[in-house]
Design an enzyme around this catalytic site. Structure first.
Site, PDB file in Angstrom:
ATOM      1  N   GLU A 118      59.763  -6.813  60.621  1.00  0.00           N
ATOM      2  CA  GLU A 118      59.950  -8.120  62.045  1.00  0.00           C
ATOM      3  C   GLU A 118      59.034  -8.987  60.723  1.00  0.00           C
ATOM      4  O   GLU A 118      57.446  -8.622  61.127  1.00  0.00           O
ATOM      5  CB  GLU A 118      59.681  -8.465  62.920  1.00  0.00           C
ATOM      6  CG  GLU A 118      60.673  -7.454  63.887  1.00  0.00           C
ATOM      7  CD  GLU A 118      59.646  -7.567  65.326  1.00  0.00           C
ATOM      8  OE1 GLU A 118      60.963  -7.208  66.342  1.00  0.00           O
ATOM      9  OE2 GLU A 118      58.784  -7.946  65.241  1.00  0.00           O
ATOM     10  N   ASP A 131      52.476  -5.573  69.226  1.00  0.00           N
ATOM     11  CA  ASP A 131      52.190  -4.065  69.639  1.00  0.00           C
ATOM     12  C   ASP A 131      52.114  -3.212  68.738  1.00  0.00           C
ATOM     13  O   ASP A 131      51.361  -2.520  68.907  1.00  0.00           O
ATOM     14  CB  ASP A 131      52.906  -4.260  70.078  1.00  0.00           C
ATOM     15  CG  ASP A 131      54.074  -4.306  71.227  1.00  0.00           C
ATOM     16  OD1 ASP A 131      52.736  -4.688  72.379  1.00  0.00           O
ATOM     17  OD2 ASP A 131      55.098  -3.731  72.362  1.00  0.00           O
ATOM     18  N   ASP A 143      65.261  -7.442  80.372  1.00  0.00           N
ATOM     19  CA  ASP A 143      65.348  -9.241  80.806  1.00  0.00           C
ATOM     20  C   ASP A 143      66.538  -9.506  82.191  1.00  0.00           C
ATOM     21  O   ASP A 143      66.265 -10.019  83.443  1.00  0.00           O
ATOM     22  CB  ASP A 143      66.086  -9.413  80.185  1.00  0.00           C
ATOM     23  CG  ASP A 143      67.311  -9.149  78.676  1.00  0.00           C
ATOM     24  OD1 ASP A 143      67.756  -8.054  79.192  1.00  0.00           O
ATOM     25  OD2 ASP A 143      67.874  -9.150  78.023  1.00  0.00           O
TER      26      ASP A 143
HETATM   27  O1  UPG Z   1      57.652  -2.242  71.671  1.00  0.00           O
HETATM   28  C1  UPG Z   1      58.432  -3.211  71.064  1.00  0.00           C
HETATM   29  C2  UPG Z   1      59.708  -3.955  71.341  1.00  0.00           C
HETATM   30  C3  UPG Z   1      59.893  -4.763  71.121  1.00  0.00           C
HETATM   31  N1  UPG Z   1      58.819  -5.915  71.072  1.00  0.00           N
HETATM   32  C4  UPG Z   1      59.492  -7.577  71.143  1.00  0.00           C
HETATM   33  O2  UPG Z   1      60.922  -7.908  71.727  1.00  0.00           O
HETATM   34  C5  UPG Z   1      61.770  -9.227  70.888  1.00  0.00           C
HETATM   35  C6  UPG Z   1      63.333  -8.618  71.101  1.00  0.00           C
HETATM   36  O3  UPG Z   1      63.114  -6.547  70.041  1.00  0.00           O
HETATM   37  P1  UPG Z   1      63.914  -5.968  70.620  1.00  0.00           P
HETATM   38  O4  UPG Z   1      64.491  -5.863  72.207  1.00  0.00           O
HETATM   39  O5  UPG Z   1      64.257  -4.934  69.905  1.00  0.00           O
HETATM   40  O6  UPG Z   1      65.783  -6.620  70.005  1.00  0.00           O
HETATM   41  P2  UPG Z   1      67.140  -7.607  70.297  1.00  0.00           P
HETATM   42  O7  UPG Z   1      67.946  -6.331  70.325  1.00  0.00           O
HETATM   43  O8  UPG Z   1      67.484  -8.389  69.856  1.00  0.00           O
HETATM   44  O9  UPG Z   1      66.224  -7.389  71.637  1.00  0.00           O
HETATM   45  C7  UPG Z   1      67.619  -8.314  72.353  1.00  0.00           C
HETATM   46  O10 UPG Z   1      67.622  -8.275  73.792  1.00  0.00           O
HETATM   47  C8  UPG Z   1      66.580  -7.400  75.047  1.00  0.00           C
HETATM   48  C9  UPG Z   1      67.396  -7.104  75.702  1.00  0.00           C
HETATM   49  O11 UPG Z   1      68.434  -7.089  76.281  1.00  0.00           O
HETATM   50  C10 UPG Z   1      66.156  -9.644  74.841  1.00  0.00           C
HETATM   51  O12 UPG Z   1      64.497  -8.972  75.652  1.00  0.00           O
HETATM   52  C11 UPG Z   1      65.673  -9.798  74.176  1.00  0.00           C
HETATM   53  O13 UPG Z   1      65.298 -11.637  73.781  1.00  0.00           O
HETATM   54  C12 UPG Z   1      67.021 -10.035  72.800  1.00  0.00           C
HETATM   55  O14 UPG Z   1      66.988 -10.449  72.214  1.00  0.00           O
HETATM   56  C13 UPG Z   1      60.902  -8.847  69.438  1.00  0.00           C
HETATM   57  O15 UPG Z   1      60.508 -10.100  69.354  1.00  0.00           O
HETATM   58  C14 UPG Z   1      59.910  -7.279  69.277  1.00  0.00           C
HETATM   59  O16 UPG Z   1      59.086  -8.031  68.441  1.00  0.00           O
HETATM   60  C15 UPG Z   1      57.918  -5.938  71.530  1.00  0.00           C
HETATM   61  O17 UPG Z   1      56.706  -6.609  71.249  1.00  0.00           O
HETATM   62  N2  UPG Z   1      57.611  -4.597  71.541  1.00  0.00           N
END
Ligand code: UPG
Length: 889
Positions: free
Chosen positions: A169, A198, A591
């Site tokens: 990221e 994180d 979520d």
């Molecule tokens: O251990 C972690 C993993 C992820 N993130 C943050 O969470 C966000 C979403 O990341 P991730 O869940 O890996 O990506 P996506 O699959 O794109 O997430 C989609 O799907 C998630 C679950 O439905 C939602 O929470 C997100 O908003 C949505 O963008 C990013 O800003 C990451 O930096 C953290 O802070 N800590």
């Protein structure tokens, strides 16, 4: 500042009249209290009081005093939001058509069951089962759309930005998000920006330090010249003329200076990776020993040669790479702060905020947080990060509203926070969150893989807004802190408190805050920051001053120390965080699960998606086929998990409305449709191979049913496009992705979901292509072909259909008595499948035909196996003539 002043500020430019939007009464009293706005409700109570002082001398003066009070109250508390209904001319035929289609579907299924295809019972049976499921699935999806709201013309905090891994990221993207938050149009003393890292990475930390310096130039520039959007990357990449509508003569000079400063800022951020690597123990070890130590994790040194506190100098045995101690660092102080206290380190940076003319300008408070990570403690990914942020922010700023943003979701319209907060302050005390849609940058113009997902953001979520509110979509969501803490909505909370007061026993965690420690943990500062349940039920403006005014004093060292303690790994032990409090743990879709808990408690949510402006945009999207399929897989796995968990929507409490329950049921049961869909996509091939069709003969009745169902679907779609303000192409892309995802990722989710429920293995995060890291060629990522096993079923469907069409054509042409109607039926049916899979086929081709050979080998093998299997089953004797000339042994 009083709540009244806050309201007046947020309603700026939006409300020009004083009449009550709910009861449409201006200065008069409507008879039913439950339909009145707060002002009219006060008037109503006033008349009741006046009536009670029958003919008394005090009646008139009471009336006068109260009237003056209410008039003042009314002026301060004008409604800032109003619900606009979908015009009856669209809604009435829409609902009628749904009813009509349900009847036609019922008749069609009855007809289909009665009229068996005796020649091909297998085809008939499978198709009937699939069609019944499709109707059920359509009903689940359609019914929650009975009461949509079109657009909300409306006028938003503790903002959380979550970042996880600077290698995946881009810190430049995170920096842009933070800058857009700091420059938002919101009172600086009311806005606090928290950046959660994180990884505890020095690279992200130093990028945020760069942000705090650059913000001192960028924020004043945005405010002085009123520029939009306020993320510098997106602003300087705007295709439109930057000078349009700018009248200040110094704009050209200021913009040129900002552009130069931003280019230098980018260079500094991009250079951080290498600079930090050189200062890390691991890099030195690598240089010296030519191997990267797996464990213990590397200690790193900051630019000033101090030890970076999120790394260990003497790590314990068993520490993993991403383990680290907690860090809380105030990067930009609140206006009232003299000095900046730091957690774990002493060299706080204070950045003077100068506007472009050299005058000091205040900036919002900005805090860097890296929660602790240790072996033996589950981090719960994003949900864990958000819960740590909720606790730390309660101690530092304790804003009553929280807004969470993924690292790449920047503020695109500076009024975004104000708009959202208006929904919260409108006397709508039952609103737990305001959800904004996701709009993407960097998607290919044809949006091949329906990344914009307009069907979800503009139709489904708007439809839910007419029931109990949209789902929580993970990011761009403004929460009421009390709802995040797991409290019930005001009326339920009040009722429970009254019951508890009356009975004086029972589990009184809403009444006796001493039990809060079992629920929220042992931090007294955290518990003290939770306002007592009594104020939950009162309108915001009627609460004691301290619960609504800015609770932030200077951030002191003791509060930073306390914030450090609540982000330690062991803090959540034996508490209800992740279950009844905060973001829910153990789900790939934390979520939806968190929003579900709130709706289940009787809260409602609001959708804030005006068509003419995008409040938030994302700088990254998975535009590659494999990445998109993996994203769908992850989301669908979350749905399946939900179905098999105690959060199954069939088990909800009566607080949730019936249609809302159906919407959650549709969401969690949706991946099951993939089984029927995949089977149905094979049927045309089987029809063409066998020379049969799903009905015995293509009769007028069958055609009439198909026509009626198709025409009603088309008109429903047109009406839906009209009320949701989307385009036909959005709907069509969505339909294509539904088939592509349904025959691939959803099938995967059906396998992975139950496995995850049993084993608890986490799915891998979605890879996204960031528009901030430019490629040599535009959308180059779109054309990259990468292999994933999820591609096997759709490839097989396509290959088998193609083979079947070839065999069908050849047999029909060569046959002496060709079965034209069966052939044309099968051909049309096959064409229907193929056009849905068209984007998938394009994705496989890449740009220069660089499709991996394995794709062709797999597809050929599977298609030939299934064709032979089918022919063998049809002809047990082992030999059958096909089309007169083609014979199979
Ligand atoms: O251990 C972690 C993993 C992820 N993130 C943050 O969470 C966000 C979403 O990341 P991730 O869940 O890996 O990506 P996506 O699959 O794109 O997430 C989609 O799907 C998630 C679950 O439905 C939602 O929470 C997100 O908003 C949505 O963008 C990013 O800003 C990451 O930096 C953290 O802070 N800590």
């Amino acid at each position: 500042m009083s709540s009244g002043q806050l309201r007046r500020q947020t309603s700026k430019d939006y409300i020009s009249e004083e009449s009550c939007a709910e009861c449409s009464v201006s200065g008069e009293v409507a008879p039913r209290q439950d339909v009145l706005c707060p002002r009219c409700r006060e008037m109503f109570k006033l008349l009741e009081k006046a009536k009670a002082v029958v003919n008394g001398a005090g009646a008139l003066s009471l009336l006068e005093t109260e009237e003056t009070r209410i008039n003042n109250l009314g002026k301060q508390n004008r409604l800032m939001s109003r619900k606009i209904n979908v015009p009856t001319a669209i809604l009435a035929p829409y609902r009628l058509l749904i009813l009509f289609r349900i009847i036609v579907l019922g008749l069609y299924h009855a007809w289909r069951i009665k009229n068996r295809n005796e020649d091909a019972m297998c085809l008939w049976g499978i198709s009937v089962v699939c069609e019944i499921w499709f109707s059920f699935s359509w009903l689940l999806e359609q019914l929650p759309k009975l009461n949509p709201t079109p657009n909300s013309e409306l006028p938003a905090i503790d903002v959380f930005i979550t970042a996880a891994d600077p290698d995946k990221e881009s810190p430049l993207v995170t920096a842009n998000t933070a800058l857009s938050v700091l420059a938002a149009d919101y009172p600086v003393e009311k806005l606090t920006c928290y950046i959660s890292d994180d990884a505890g990475s020095l690279q992200t930390f130093e990028a945020i330090a760069e942000v705090s310096s650059f913000a001192a130039l960028w924020v004043p520039f945005c405010r002085k010249h009123d520029v939009e959007p306020r993320g510098p990357e997106s602003y300087f990449n705007l295709k439109k003329d930057p000078y349009w509508n700018k009248i200040r003569p110094d704009f050209v000079k200021d913009r040129r200076k900002m552009k130069r400063e931003y280019d230098e800022f980018k260079v500094r951020i991009n250079a951080l990776r290498e600079a930090v690597r050189r200062r890390s123990y691991a890099y030195n070890a690598l240089e010296e020993r030519k191997v990267l130590p797996e464990a213990p994790p590397p200690a790193t040194w900051m630019a000033d040669a101090c030890h970076w506190p999120a790394t260990w100098i003497n790590p314990l045995p068993g520490h993993r790479y991403d383990d680290h101690p907690p860090v809380v660092q105030v990067m930009l102080s609140s206006p009232s702060n003299e000095s900046i206290p730091t957690g774990n380190k002493e060299d706080g940076r204070s950045v003077p905020s100068m506007d472009l003319t050299g005058v000091n300008m205040r900036l919002p408070l900005m805090v860097y947080i890296a929660r602790e990570k240790r072996p033996g403690f589950e981090d719960h990914k994003k949900a864990g990060a958000l819960n740590a942020l909720a606790r730390a922010s309660a101690i530092i700023s304790n804003g009553p509203f929280l807004l969470n943003l993924d690292y790449d979701n920047y503020v695109h319209d500076s009024l975004a926070f104000r708009e959202g907060i208006c929904y919260m302050l409108d006397g709508s005390e039952r609103v737990c969150f305001v959800q904004y849609p996701l709009r993407l940058d960097g998607v290919d113009p044809s949006d091949r893989y329906a990344n914009h997902n307009n069907a979800l953001f503009d139709a489904n979520m708007r439809a839910l807004d007419g029931i109990q509110g949209p789902f929580n979509l993970g990011s761009r969501c403004l929460f009421r802190r009390m709802a995040v803490y797991g409290f019930d909505p005001p009326e339920a909370s009040l009722q429970r408190t009254q019951q508890l007061n009356a009975s004086d026993d029972g589990p009184s965690d809403q009444k006796i805050p001493s039990t809060y420690s079992k629920r929220f943990g042992n931090s007294t500062s955290l518990i003290d920051s939770i306002p007592v349940a009594e104020f939950q039920s009162r309108p915001v403006y009627d609460r004691p001053q301290e619960t609504v005014a800015d609770p932030r004093g200077p951030v002191t060292l003791p509060s930073v120390a306390e914030a450090l303690s609540v982000i330690s790994c062991s803090y959540e032990d034996k508490t209800q965080w992740g279950e009844r409090v905060g973001w829910i743990y153990g789900s790939a879709k934390e979520d939806v699960a968190t929003g579900y808990r709130m709706h289940n408690q009787g809260w409602r949510s609001v959708y804030c998606a005006p068509t003419e402006r995008d409040f938030f945009r994302s700088a990254a999207a998975p535009i590659n086929l494999a990445d998109r399929l993996n994203q769908i897989l992850r989301r669908a796995t979350g749905s399946v998990e939900m179905f098999f968990s105690h959060r199954n929507p069939l088990l909800v409490s009566p607080n949730m409305r019936a249609l809302q329950r159906l919407a959650y049921l549709n969401h969690s049961a949706n991946p099951f449709t993939s089984v029927f869909l995949t089977v149905y996509c094979f049927l045309p091939a089987f029809c063409l191979l066998s020379g049969q069709f799903i009905v015995q003969s293509i009769s007028a009745t069958f055609l009439a049913y198909v026509l009626a169902l198709t025409v009603t679907l088309c008109i429903l779609t047109l009406l839906e496009i009209k009320w949701s303000d989307t385009q036909f192409v959005d709907w069509w892309r969505n339909e294509q992705m539904r088939v592509i995802g349904g025959t691939s990722a959803h099938l995967g989710a059906l396998l992975q979901g139950p496995l995850r429920v049993l084993t608890g293995i986490e799915p891998s995060p979605t890879a996204k292509k960031s528009s901030a890291s430019a490629d040599d060629e535009e959308f180059a990522h779109l054309y990259a072909v990468r292999w994933t096993w999820l591609m096997v079923p759709p490839i097989t469907i396509m290959a088998l259909n193609l083979i079947a069409v070839a065999i069908g054509v050849s047999r029909t042409i060569q046959s002496s008595s060709p079965e034209w109607s069966e052939f044309l039926g099968g051909l049309f049916f096959s064409f229907w499948v193929m056009i849905h899979l068209h984007p998938f086929a394009k994705g496989l081709m890449g740009r220069r035909g660089k499709t991996p050979t394995v794709v062709f080998v797999w597809s050929g093998l599977v298609a030939i196996t299934i064709s032979l299997l089918w022919l063998t089953l049809k002809s047990p004797s082992g030999a059958q003539e096909i089309g007169g000339s083609i014979t199979f042994p």
